[in-house]
Design a protein around this motif. Structure first.
Motif, PDB file in Angstrom:
ATOM      1  N   ASP A 224      -5.993 -31.875  -8.895  1.00  0.00           N
ATOM      2  CA  ASP A 224      -5.738 -33.032  -8.161  1.00  0.00           C
ATOM      3  C   ASP A 224      -6.473 -34.223  -9.214  1.00  0.00           C
ATOM      4  N   PRO A 225      -6.033 -34.900 -10.012  1.00  0.00           N
ATOM      5  CA  PRO A 225      -6.514 -35.898 -10.583  1.00  0.00           C
ATOM      6  C   PRO A 225      -7.145 -37.238  -9.692  1.00  0.00           C
ATOM      7  N   SER A 226      -6.529 -37.068  -8.644  1.00  0.00           N
ATOM      8  CA  SER A 226      -6.859 -38.100  -7.378  1.00  0.00           C
ATOM      9  C   SER A 226      -8.286 -37.730  -6.814  1.00  0.00           C
TER      10      SER A 226
ATOM     11  N   LEU B 142     -15.260 -41.179 -17.344  1.00  0.00           N
ATOM     12  CA  LEU B 142     -14.948 -42.224 -16.156  1.00  0.00           C
ATOM     13  C   LEU B 142     -13.995 -43.035 -17.009  1.00  0.00           C
ATOM     14  N   ALA B 143     -13.571 -43.097 -18.203  1.00  0.00           N
ATOM     15  CA  ALA B 143     -12.507 -43.972 -18.756  1.00  0.00           C
ATOM     16  C   ALA B 143     -11.159 -43.299 -18.506  1.00  0.00           C
ATOM     17  N   GLN B 144     -10.966 -42.011 -18.407  1.00  0.00           N
ATOM     18  CA  GLN B 144      -9.753 -41.482 -17.970  1.00  0.00           C
ATOM     19  C   GLN B 144      -9.324 -41.787 -16.482  1.00  0.00           C
TER      20      GLN B 144
ATOM     21  N   HIS C 222     -11.488 -38.189  -6.663  1.00  0.00           N
ATOM     22  CA  HIS C 222     -12.474 -39.091  -7.169  1.00  0.00           C
ATOM     23  C   HIS C 222     -14.029 -38.450  -7.066  1.00  0.00           C
ATOM     24  N   GLN C 223     -14.258 -37.992  -6.122  1.00  0.00           N
ATOM     25  CA  GLN C 223     -15.551 -37.210  -6.030  1.00  0.00           C
ATOM     26  C   GLN C 223     -16.025 -36.301  -7.149  1.00  0.00           C
ATOM     27  N   ALA C 224     -14.836 -35.438  -7.505  1.00  0.00           N
ATOM     28  CA  ALA C 224     -15.009 -34.332  -8.463  1.00  0.00           C
ATOM     29  C   ALA C 224     -15.383 -35.061  -9.802  1.00  0.00           C
ATOM     30  N   ARG C 225     -14.479 -36.196  -9.984  1.00  0.00           N
ATOM     31  CA  ARG C 225     -14.590 -36.708 -11.477  1.00  0.00           C
ATOM     32  C   ARG C 225     -16.151 -37.408 -11.538  1.00  0.00           C
ATOM     33  N   GLN C 226     -16.567 -37.944 -10.607  1.00  0.00           N
ATOM     34  CA  GLN C 226     -17.722 -38.897 -10.344  1.00  0.00           C
ATOM     35  C   GLN C 226     -19.094 -37.956 -10.500  1.00  0.00           C
ATOM     36  N   HIS C 227     -18.697 -36.701  -9.828  1.00  0.00           N
ATOM     37  CA  HIS C 227     -20.038 -35.633 -10.015  1.00  0.00           C
ATOM     38  C   HIS C 227     -19.906 -34.966 -11.363  1.00  0.00           C
ATOM     39  N   LEU C 228     -18.826 -34.854 -11.952  1.00  0.00           N
ATOM     40  CA  LEU C 228     -18.847 -34.380 -13.274  1.00  0.00           C
ATOM     41  C   LEU C 228     -19.305 -35.356 -14.107  1.00  0.00           C
ATOM     42  N   ALA C 229     -18.926 -36.838 -14.029  1.00  0.00           N
ATOM     43  CA  ALA C 229     -19.605 -37.716 -14.915  1.00  0.00           C
ATOM     44  C   ALA C 229     -21.388 -37.816 -14.705  1.00  0.00           C
TER      45      ALA C 229
ATOM     46  N   LEU D 118      -6.005 -43.861 -15.204  1.00  0.00           N
ATOM     47  CA  LEU D 118      -5.392 -43.286 -13.821  1.00  0.00           C
ATOM     48  C   LEU D 118      -5.387 -44.089 -12.549  1.00  0.00           C
ATOM     49  N   TYR D 119      -6.523 -44.587 -12.283  1.00  0.00           N
ATOM     50  CA  TYR D 119      -6.732 -45.248 -11.047  1.00  0.00           C
ATOM     51  C   TYR D 119      -7.418 -46.748 -11.405  1.00  0.00           C
TER      52      TYR D 119
END
Length: 399
Positions: A242-244, A269-271, A246-253, A275-276
């Protein structure tokens, strides 16, 4: 003379007859003294004491007999009550046995007439396994903390909003085996009534978003336990599903940032920004990554993409103001401090920053006004007040 002599002789005879020597002397006997009053009452006192003691003893014995009789009566009542309870339990057990026996008999008859295929046992086992997995997942989620990773940079973690995982769901797919027994199918078609004891199995498939939430929850658990590599895998898989999310992407960053892997954090974060683009949290976080790597110009460029009307505008201006001062872009710093002073006019530090930016651009009159405004407010340190006083003294003749 003869008469006198005769009288004297008679007198002598009388005296001899009454002489004490001729009297018989009885043996001496000692007679005890007469008893006094207490001695006479002593037997009666003893008798009275004995009577009282006897009455007391009889009373005690009688009370003991009464207690024993009461205990015996209570024991008999308890025994009778126990016998009645035992009788009632036996009667209830017999009644329950009588009520269950017909049901068991009917079930056995039905099973004997229409045996279920062995495959149903496999499906039931799979369902139980799935339910156990769901319960274990629920227990794990209760220990998941909503905070960001411990040990990460305080600035970037402040903007990462943790979310609680959704409710525990069943296994991804409950695989059920088709019943291939032709005789069972024919009996089911002939008799549409449900078979007693049969269990309906429904295949449940989780959506990618639900699976992503589960991976995100597992990643949070691993992160809290210090298993950073495992947490990165879970967060990456959650973003893939689920690319949307956002919490998972922020935790990964944040994990990359905390490990000093600034390039990976920048790419993640650039990705998200591509996307959003409307999700400006990525821009603020990326600016901090650029600041940590020393790319101040890139950080300022990214901050300009955050609208002034956005709720993150204050954080944008705060970061923009001190970054602009570092690279001596005092015009941009002035603009940022003016925005901050407009939004929070009671903060003396914004007026000091504005005064310094104006002072650096040789706008001395406006700088003096900003310095005085800062002194009129509370919250300045002693060193800041000393600097302002010294600078005002230096700018005293400037008009």
């Amino acid at each position: 003379m003869s008469v006198i002599n005769t009288m004297l002789k008679d007198l002598d005879k009388r005296q001899q007859a009454h002489s004490l020597d001729t009297l018989p002397v009885p043996d001496m006997q000692y007679v005890a003294a007469a008893p006094n009053g207490f001695s006479r009452r002593l037997p009666w006192v003893l008798l009275l004491l004995l009577s009282v003691c006897g009455m007391i003893g009889a009373t005690i014995a009688w009370q003991k007999l009464i207690v024993l009789a009461q205990d015996k009566t209570q024991l008999e009542q308890d025994l009778q009550q126990a016998q009645r309870s035992t009788t009632e339990l036996v009667a209830q057990e017999r009644a329950l046995t009588q009520s269950v026996e017909p049901v068991l008999t009917n079930y056995q008859n039905v099973v004997a007439e229409k045996p279920l295929p062995q495959q149903s046992e496999v499906a039931t086992t799979e369902i139980n396994s799935s339910l156990l997995t769901a319960n274990a997942s629920t227990h794990a989620k209760t220990n998941i903390s909503s905070a960001a990773a411990n040990g990460d940079d305080a600035g970037i973690n402040a903007d990462i909003k943790s979310t609680e995982p959704k409710n525990t769901e069943l296994k991804n797919t409950l695989t059920t085996r088709d019943v291939s027994d032709s005789s069972a199918r024919q009996s089911t078609e002939a008799d549409p009534s449900p078979i007693a004891g049969a269990m309906a199995v429904t295949e449940v498939k989780l959506t990618p978003a639900a699976l992503a939430q589960k991976r995100f929850a597992l990643g949070q658990t691993a992160q809290n336990e210090g298993q950073l590599a495992q947490a990165q895998e879970y967060f990456s898989e959650a973003i893939r599903l689920d690319p949307s999310l956002h919490q998972a992407r922020q935790h990964l960053a944040a994990l990359y940032y905390g490990q000093g892997r600034l390039g990976d954090a920048d790419d993640t974060l650039a990705q998200g920004r591509v996307l959003y683009p409307e999700h400006v949290d990525y821009a603020l976080l990326q600016a901090r990554v650029y600041e940590a790597s020393g790319a101040i110009d890139k950080a300022l460029a990214v901050l300009t993409t955050i609208p002034d009307e956005h709720e993150l505008a204050v954080q944008k201006w705060t970061m923009q103001s001190h970054l602009a001062q570092q690279v001596q872009q005092f015009t941009l710093a002035e603009q940022s401090y003016r925005q901050l002073a407009r939004v929070e006019p009671n903060q003396a530090k914004w007026w000091v920053g504005l005064a310094y930016a104006l002072d650096s651009q040789q706008e001395f009159l406006l700088a003096k006004q900003a310095y005085r405004q800062a002194l009129a407010l509370n919250g300045l340190s002693a060193s800041a007040i000393a600097f302002i006083d010294q600078r005002l003294a230096q700018l005293g003749d400037v008009e």
